[in-house]
Design an enzyme around this catalytic site. Structure first.
Site, PDB file in Angstrom:
ATOM      1  N   SER A 119       0.820  -1.208   0.000  1.00  0.00           N
ATOM      2  CA  SER A 119       0.000   0.000   0.000  1.00  0.00           C
ATOM      3  C   SER A 119       0.854   1.259   0.000  1.00  0.00           C
ATOM      4  CB  SER A 119      -0.941  -0.004   1.202  1.00  0.00           C
ATOM      5  OG  SER A 119      -0.263  -0.419   2.351  1.00  0.00           O
ATOM      6  N   HIS A 140      -2.228  -2.906  -6.531  1.00  0.00           N
ATOM      7  CA  HIS A 140      -2.766  -2.556  -5.220  1.00  0.00           C
ATOM      8  C   HIS A 140      -4.302  -2.592  -5.169  1.00  0.00           C
ATOM      9  CE1 HIS A 140      -3.311   0.625  -1.850  1.00  0.00           C
ATOM     10  NE2 HIS A 140      -3.278  -0.587  -1.354  1.00  0.00           N
ATOM     11  N   GLU A 152      -5.158   0.034  -7.982  1.00  0.00           N
ATOM     12  CA  GLU A 152      -4.088   0.951  -8.397  1.00  0.00           C
ATOM     13  C   GLU A 152      -2.993   0.141  -9.056  1.00  0.00           C
ATOM     14  OE1 GLU A 152      -3.037   4.743  -5.681  1.00  0.00           O
ATOM     15  OE2 GLU A 152      -3.292   2.919  -4.542  1.00  0.00           O
ATOM     16  N   ASN A 190      -3.762   6.095  -0.781  1.00  0.00           N
ATOM     17  CA  ASN A 190      -3.284   6.274   0.595  1.00  0.00           C
ATOM     18  C   ASN A 190      -2.617   7.625   0.826  1.00  0.00           C
ATOM     19  OD1 ASN A 190      -4.235   3.958   1.845  1.00  0.00           O
ATOM     20  ND2 ASN A 190      -2.642   2.740   0.863  1.00  0.00           N
TER      21      ASN A 190
HETATM   22  N1  CAA Z   1     -16.800 -10.210   0.395  1.00  0.00           N
HETATM   23  C1  CAA Z   1     -17.893 -10.176  -0.377  1.00  0.00           C
HETATM   24  N2  CAA Z   1     -18.874  -9.250  -0.239  1.00  0.00           N
HETATM   25  C2  CAA Z   1     -18.755  -8.378   0.781  1.00  0.00           C
HETATM   26  C3  CAA Z   1     -17.647  -8.360   1.650  1.00  0.00           C
HETATM   27  C4  CAA Z   1     -16.640  -9.329   1.427  1.00  0.00           C
HETATM   28  N3  CAA Z   1     -15.533  -9.371   2.164  1.00  0.00           N
HETATM   29  N4  CAA Z   1     -17.805  -7.347   2.559  1.00  0.00           N
HETATM   30  C5  CAA Z   1     -18.976  -6.760   2.257  1.00  0.00           C
HETATM   31  N5  CAA Z   1     -19.560  -7.375   1.183  1.00  0.00           N
HETATM   32  C6  CAA Z   1     -20.783  -6.984   0.500  1.00  0.00           C
HETATM   33  C7  CAA Z   1     -22.011  -7.277   1.277  1.00  0.00           C
HETATM   34  O1  CAA Z   1     -22.453  -8.581   1.061  1.00  0.00           O
HETATM   35  C8  CAA Z   1     -22.994  -6.248   0.724  1.00  0.00           C
HETATM   36  O2  CAA Z   1     -23.503  -6.700  -0.528  1.00  0.00           O
HETATM   37  P1  CAA Z   1     -24.882  -6.096  -1.164  1.00  0.00           P
HETATM   38  O3  CAA Z   1     -24.589  -4.699  -1.603  1.00  0.00           O
HETATM   39  O4  CAA Z   1     -25.146  -7.003  -2.307  1.00  0.00           O
HETATM   40  O5  CAA Z   1     -25.905  -6.171  -0.102  1.00  0.00           O
HETATM   41  C9  CAA Z   1     -22.105  -5.052   0.465  1.00  0.00           C
HETATM   42  O6  CAA Z   1     -20.779  -5.557   0.361  1.00  0.00           O
HETATM   43  C10 CAA Z   1     -22.194  -4.057   1.589  1.00  0.00           C
HETATM   44  O7  CAA Z   1     -21.866  -4.739   2.814  1.00  0.00           O
HETATM   45  P2  CAA Z   1     -22.701  -4.646   4.162  1.00  0.00           P
HETATM   46  O8  CAA Z   1     -24.157  -4.468   3.869  1.00  0.00           O
HETATM   47  O9  CAA Z   1     -22.289  -5.776   5.048  1.00  0.00           O
HETATM   48  O10 CAA Z   1     -22.125  -3.382   4.905  1.00  0.00           O
HETATM   49  P3  CAA Z   1     -22.023  -1.900   4.451  1.00  0.00           P
HETATM   50  O11 CAA Z   1     -23.153  -1.467   3.606  1.00  0.00           O
HETATM   51  O12 CAA Z   1     -21.749  -1.204   5.739  1.00  0.00           O
HETATM   52  O13 CAA Z   1     -20.716  -1.857   3.539  1.00  0.00           O
HETATM   53  C11 CAA Z   1     -18.404  -1.694   3.179  1.00  0.00           C
HETATM   54  C12 CAA Z   1     -19.493  -2.375   3.975  1.00  0.00           C
HETATM   55  C13 CAA Z   1     -18.502  -2.094   1.691  1.00  0.00           C
HETATM   56  C14 CAA Z   1     -17.091  -2.209   3.750  1.00  0.00           C
HETATM   57  C15 CAA Z   1     -18.564  -0.130   3.285  1.00  0.00           C
HETATM   58  O14 CAA Z   1     -18.688   0.224   4.641  1.00  0.00           O
HETATM   59  C16 CAA Z   1     -17.421   0.632   2.680  1.00  0.00           C
HETATM   60  O15 CAA Z   1     -17.360   0.836   1.481  1.00  0.00           O
HETATM   61  N6  CAA Z   1     -16.487   1.101   3.540  1.00  0.00           N
HETATM   62  C17 CAA Z   1     -15.285   1.822   3.111  1.00  0.00           C
HETATM   63  C18 CAA Z   1     -14.258   0.827   2.645  1.00  0.00           C
HETATM   64  C19 CAA Z   1     -13.015   1.518   2.174  1.00  0.00           C
HETATM   65  O16 CAA Z   1     -12.848   2.725   2.173  1.00  0.00           O
HETATM   66  N7  CAA Z   1     -12.057   0.696   1.739  1.00  0.00           N
HETATM   67  C20 CAA Z   1     -10.770   1.172   1.297  1.00  0.00           C
HETATM   68  C21 CAA Z   1      -9.839   1.108   2.444  1.00  0.00           C
HETATM   69  S1  CAA Z   1      -8.272   1.716   1.965  1.00  0.00           S
HETATM   70  C22 CAA Z   1      -7.498   0.429   1.294  1.00  0.00           C
HETATM   71  O17 CAA Z   1      -7.956  -0.678   1.244  1.00  0.00           O
HETATM   72  C23 CAA Z   1      -6.160   0.732   0.780  1.00  0.00           C
HETATM   73  C24 CAA Z   1      -5.072   0.456   1.714  1.00  0.00           C
HETATM   74  O18 CAA Z   1      -3.973   0.163   1.229  1.00  0.00           O
HETATM   75  C25 CAA Z   1      -5.154   0.619   3.159  1.00  0.00           C
END
Ligand code: CAA
Length: 291
Positions: A119, A140, A152, A190
């Site tokens: 990352s 990424h 990315e 990031n």
């Molecule tokens: N595998 C498969 N499907 C998944 C899953 C997984 N691990 N996690 C969630 N889902 C699916 C759910 O089944 C749900 O599907 P539907 O739309 O069909 O109903 C959908 O994703 C939404 O999940 P939830 O209803 O359980 O929960 P939510 O609506 O609160 O969403 C989330 C969860 C998608 C994580 C949302 O909160 C979100 O987008 N959060 C921000 C995530 C983010 O910013 N990620 C980037 C982080 S930075 C990074 O990764 C880079 C780094 O290097 C650090």
């Protein structure tokens, strides 16, 4: 180059998501980790997340079974020599990643592309420690991998065009969208996201707002799906600190100094969801703020 077989190193949070989406897209996957327990947990999580997609009608049960059949596991890094593309998703520590590449490269075919899901670590520096800097790049994914649309793609200084195009073709086959980033500390996502999270932690540290008020503000006031402190716990506070350190060291600007409160949480071993405690305590039915 036609990529069919992909090696994924690391069955943790990112590695199991990467194996999941690649298998679903039709690639044969060889998933590697250092313990059988990690491989078993990774495979169980992949099955659980695929089932979740079946239950929401995103994929069929037959798609799920076919994807699971395409994933083999191995404890032996040299087995990955038979793959066309390797995606390394081990711990975010440069010494660990470098040691993996050093152990792996004598076993690789000459055409194999090596990539890292890092990352923030310099792709050019990682590439320079391998025998194939022109066939090395950053790949990424975002967490949770099955849900997040972006990948990315980061070229090192020596990455050749064929390698870039081959990786881009993989992203397109996954149905995801690629953003190309230059190889500077923390790339694009990031570079922008982590200072925001770090600022949220300063906002807490200075008493401007509580954990709940900070997260509520950004969820309802800026339409973010998660508040910044909740997101920090989701990413892992050790990862957040590591990325802030890469920004601080690599760009030598005090605006990237990690908040002392973030350091304190990491020193306590309160790393977020993965240790059940971070800015929230996850041990009960509902997450409860820890400050
Ligand atoms: N595998 C498969 N499907 C998944 C899953 C997984 N691990 N996690 C969630 N889902 C699916 C759910 O089944 C749900 O599907 P539907 O739309 O069909 O109903 C959908 O994703 C939404 O999940 P939830 O209803 O359980 O929960 P939510 O609506 O609160 O969403 C989330 C969860 C998608 C994580 C949302 O909160 C979100 O987008 N959060 C921000 C995530 C983010 O910013 N990620 C980037 C982080 S930075 C990074 O990764 C880079 C780094 O290097 C650090």
């Amino acid at each position: 180059m036609d990529i069919q077989k992909v090696g994924v190193i690391g069955a943790g949070q990112m590695g199991n998501g990467i194996a999941h989406v690649l298998a679903l897209a039709g690639y044969d996957i060889l998933l590697n980790d250092i313990s059988q327990d990690a491989l078993d947990k990774g495979k169980t999580l992949i099955a659980k997340n695929l089932e979740r997609q079946v239950s929401r009608d995103k994929i069929s049960a037959a798609d799920m079974d076919a994807a699971l059949d395409r994933i083999s596991t191995t404890l032996k890094l040299p087995d990955l020599g038979a793959t066309d593309l390797v995606i390394e998703a081990a711990t975010e520590r440069e010494t660990v990643k470098t040691a993996i590449f050093e152990d792996l490269q004598p076993h690789l075919q000459s055409h194999t592309i090596l990539t890292s899901n890092t990352s923030s670590i310099s792709i050019t520096r990682l590439a320079s420690r391998t025998d194939r800097p022109e066939k090395f790049m950053g790949f990424h994914f975002m967490n949770p991998v099955p849900v997040m649309q972006l990948v990315e793609l980061i070229r090192g200084i020596a990455t050749d065009e064929e390698t870039f195009k081959s990786c881009l073709a993989v992203v397109e086959k996954l149905g995801k969208t690629a953003a190309t980033a230059e190889d500077f500390p923390a790339f694009i996502v990031n570079r922008i996201l982590m200072p925001m999270i770090n600022e949220a932690i300063y906002t807490l540290y200075e008493g401007v707002g509580s954990v709940r008020s900070i997260d509520t503000s950004m969820k309802l006031g800026a339409n973010h799906p998660m508040g910044p402190l909740e997101l920090a716990d989701f990413i892992g506070l050790d990862t957040c600190l590591a990325i802030m350190n890469v920004l601080h060291d690599g760009l030598a600007d005090t605006k990237y100094r990690p908040c002392p409160l973030l350091t304190k949480y990491v020193e306590a071993g309160w790393l977020g969801r993965k240790t059940d405690r971070g800015f929230y305590d996850y041990r009960g039915d509902e997450p409860v703020p820890t400050r």
